[in-house]
Design a protein around this motif. Structure first.
Motif, short mmCIF file in Angstrom:
data_model
loop_
_atom_site.label_atom_id
_atom_site.label_comp_id
_atom_site.label_asym_id
_atom_site.label_seq_id
_atom_site.Cartn_x
_atom_site.Cartn_y
_atom_site.Cartn_z
N ARG A 221 0.83 -1.21 0.00
CA ARG A 221 0.00 0.00 0.00
C ARG A 221 0.86 1.25 0.00
O ARG A 221 0.53 2.26 -0.64
N SER A 222 1.98 1.25 0.76
CA SER A 222 2.88 2.39 0.77
C SER A 222 3.46 2.63 -0.62
O SER A 222 3.54 3.77 -1.10
N SER A 223 3.86 1.55 -1.28
CA SER A 223 4.40 1.69 -2.65
C SER A 223 3.33 2.24 -3.60
O SER A 223 3.61 3.10 -4.44
N GLN A 224 2.09 1.78 -3.46
CA GLN A 224 1.00 2.28 -4.30
C GLN A 224 0.75 3.75 -4.05
O GLN A 224 0.47 4.52 -5.00
N GLN A 225 0.83 4.18 -2.77
CA GLN A 225 0.62 5.60 -2.45
C GLN A 225 1.69 6.46 -3.09
O GLN A 225 1.40 7.54 -3.63
N GLN A 226 2.95 6.00 -3.03
CA GLN A 226 4.03 6.75 -3.68
C GLN A 226 3.81 6.83 -5.20
O GLN A 226 4.06 7.87 -5.82
N GLN A 227 3.34 5.74 -5.78
CA GLN A 227 3.07 5.76 -7.23
C GLN A 227 1.94 6.73 -7.57
O GLN A 227 2.01 7.45 -8.58
N VAL A 228 0.94 6.82 -6.70
CA VAL A 228 -0.16 7.76 -6.94
C VAL A 228 0.34 9.19 -6.89
O VAL A 228 0.01 10.05 -7.72
N LEU A 229 1.20 9.52 -5.87
CA LEU A 229 1.74 10.87 -5.75
C LEU A 229 2.61 11.22 -6.96
O LEU A 229 2.57 12.34 -7.48
N GLU A 230 3.43 10.24 -7.37
CA GLU A 230 4.28 10.49 -8.55
C GLU A 230 3.43 10.74 -9.80
O GLU A 230 3.74 11.62 -10.62
N LYS A 231 2.35 10.00 -9.93
CA LYS A 231 1.47 10.20 -11.09
C LYS A 231 0.80 11.55 -11.04
O LYS A 231 0.66 12.24 -12.08
N LEU A 232 0.39 12.01 -9.84
CA LEU A 232 -0.21 13.34 -9.73
C LEU A 232 0.80 14.42 -10.09
O LEU A 232 0.46 15.43 -10.74
N ARG A 233 2.07 14.25 -9.63
CA ARG A 233 3.09 15.23 -9.97
C ARG A 233 3.31 15.29 -11.49
O ARG A 233 3.43 16.39 -12.07
N LEU A 234 3.36 14.16 -12.13
CA LEU A 234 3.55 14.13 -13.59
C LEU A 234 2.36 14.80 -14.31
O LEU A 234 2.55 15.52 -15.30
N LYS A 235 1.16 14.56 -13.81
CA LYS A 235 -0.01 15.20 -14.43
C LYS A 235 0.04 16.71 -14.27
O LYS A 235 -0.32 17.46 -15.19
N GLU A 236 0.49 17.20 -13.09
CA GLU A 236 0.59 18.65 -12.88
C GLU A 236 1.61 19.25 -13.83
O GLU A 236 1.39 20.33 -14.40
N GLU A 237 2.76 18.59 -13.98
CA GLU A 237 3.77 19.10 -14.92
C GLU A 237 3.22 19.11 -16.36
O GLU A 237 3.46 20.06 -17.11
N GLU A 238 2.50 18.08 -16.71
CA GLU A 238 1.93 18.04 -18.07
C GLU A 238 0.89 19.14 -18.25
O GLU A 238 0.82 19.77 -19.31
N ARG A 239 0.09 19.42 -17.19
CA ARG A 239 -0.90 20.49 -17.29
C ARG A 239 -0.22 21.84 -17.48
O ARG A 239 -0.65 22.66 -18.30
N ARG A 240 0.86 22.08 -16.69
CA ARG A 240 1.60 23.35 -16.84
C ARG A 240 2.20 23.48 -18.24
O ARG A 240 2.16 24.56 -18.86
N ARG A 241 2.74 22.37 -18.75
CA ARG A 241 3.34 22.42 -20.08
C ARG A 241 2.27 22.70 -21.16
O ARG A 241 2.49 23.50 -22.07
N ASP A 242 1.12 22.09 -21.00
CA ASP A 242 0.03 22.35 -21.96
C ASP A 242 -0.44 23.79 -21.87
O ASP A 242 -0.76 24.42 -22.89
N ALA A 243 -0.53 24.34 -20.64
CA ALA A 243 -0.96 25.73 -20.49
C ALA A 243 0.03 26.67 -21.16
O ALA A 243 -0.36 27.66 -21.80
N GLU A 244 1.37 26.39 -21.00
CA GLU A 244 2.38 27.23 -21.65
C GLU A 244 2.25 27.16 -23.16
O GLU A 244 2.35 28.18 -23.86
N TRP A 245 2.01 25.95 -23.69
CA TRP A 245 1.84 25.80 -25.15
C TRP A 245 0.59 26.56 -25.62
O TRP A 245 0.61 27.21 -26.69
#
Length: 314
Positions: A221-245
């Motif tokens: 469960r701890s590993s899954q939680q870390q994977q969820v946080l990492e996925k949210l961080r990647l989505k935020e970066e992708e959102r910022r990159r799309d907004a800049e584009w």
């Protein structure tokens, strides 16, 4: 059926043509017989208007033994007809034979006509019978096909029902065997030690393993939680990159729009200047044309102009 109907119509047309041909031949034979054997002189009342009646009257001598044939009567000469009675008898016999022949011909013509009519009726009846027989055979064939189809469908349905019944029975048997195997095997046992492999405790036997313990579950469960946080961080970066584009794209479109408006403004100014120049040139051309017309019509010929032509003619 259509071909047979066409064939029947063709036969009927041929029979009708044959009947018309026979009737025409009978009428022609009757006319020929009347022309050849029923002449006016053979009629019973012909003696009333016979132009040769006097010549056919009772002669002065009836036979060679006629008592009127005296020596001084001059009624018997050499070369005269002595077979009048036999000739008349022969003629009567001949007339009787002609009459009988005419009656026979007429009866034969009537018999031929009756035979053709009977043949035509028989052909029509035969055609109707064949048509009805063909329709009956087609109906029987159609009924046989329907019955065969029904029997085939019934057998197929029975076979399908039997197959489903066997499949259901086999499935129930397989399910019961599986349940019995699970109940009698180690799969449902509560002893976790049975899943430990002989190659080490870090390895398990998959068909006997009952699941993870609480520590292993917490680690997962701890590993899954870390994977969820990492996925949210990647989505935020992708959102910022799309907004800049998107921002850059909007700025580029705005600059393109400003450039197009500036180009349209320059085009309108150039067109307005060109229209002004064209209007000025058109006005100058009109003024020049008016001046040339006035000069052309103001130079009229004078008397001196006509005088030179009169002098040259003299």
């Amino acid at each position: 059926v259509a071909n047979e109907m066409k064939q029947n119509d063709k036969i009927m047309c041929m029979l009708e043509e044959q009947q018309k041909y026979n009737i025409r031949n009978i009428n022609k034979a009757v006319n020929d017989f009347q022309k050849n054997f029923q002449k006016p002189e053979t009629r019973r009342e012909f003696d009333l208007s016979d132009p040769q009646a006097l010549k056919k009257d009772r002669p002065a001598r009836l036979s060679d033994n006629d008592p009127r044939c005296t020596v001084s009567g001059l009624q018997k000469f050499m070369g005269e007809d002595l077979n009048y009675a036999q000739r008349m008898k022969f003629q009567k016999e001949q007339l009787r034979e002609w009459s009988l022949q005419q009656q026979r011909d007429w009866k034969n013509a009537l018999a031929d006509k009756k035979f053709l009519d009977d043949l035509h009726d028989k052909n029509r009846i035969e055609l109707d019978r064949k048509t009805m027989e063909q329709q009956r055979k087609e109906e029987e064939t159609r009924r046989a096909v329907c019955a065969a189809t029904k029997d085939f469908n019934r057998s197929q349905a029975a076979e399908l029902a039997e197959r489903k019944k066997l499949e259901k029975h086999q499935k129930m048997k397989d399910d019961m065997d599986e349940i019995s195997s699970l109940l009698q095997g180690y799969l449902l046992s509560e002893n976790p030690e049975q899943a430990i492999s002989s190659f080490g405790r870090h390895r398990v036997i998959t068909d006997r393993w009952k699941g993870m313990n609480q520590d292993q579950l917490m680690a997962i469960r701890s590993s899954q939680q870390q994977q969820v946080l990492e996925k949210l961080r990647l989505k935020e970066e992708e959102r910022r990159r799309d907004a800049e584009w998107d921002r850059q794209s909007i700025q580029a479109e705005r600059a393109q729009l400003i450039l197009e408006r500036h180009q349209q403004r320059q085009n309108r100014e150039c067109r307005r200047a060109l229209d002004s120049i064209n209007a000025q040139l058109s006005q100058e051309q009109k003024s020049k044309n008016i001046y040339l017309k006035e000069e052309e019509y103001s130079n009229f010929p004078t008397s001196q102009y006509y005088a030179q032509f009169n002098t040259s003619s003299r």
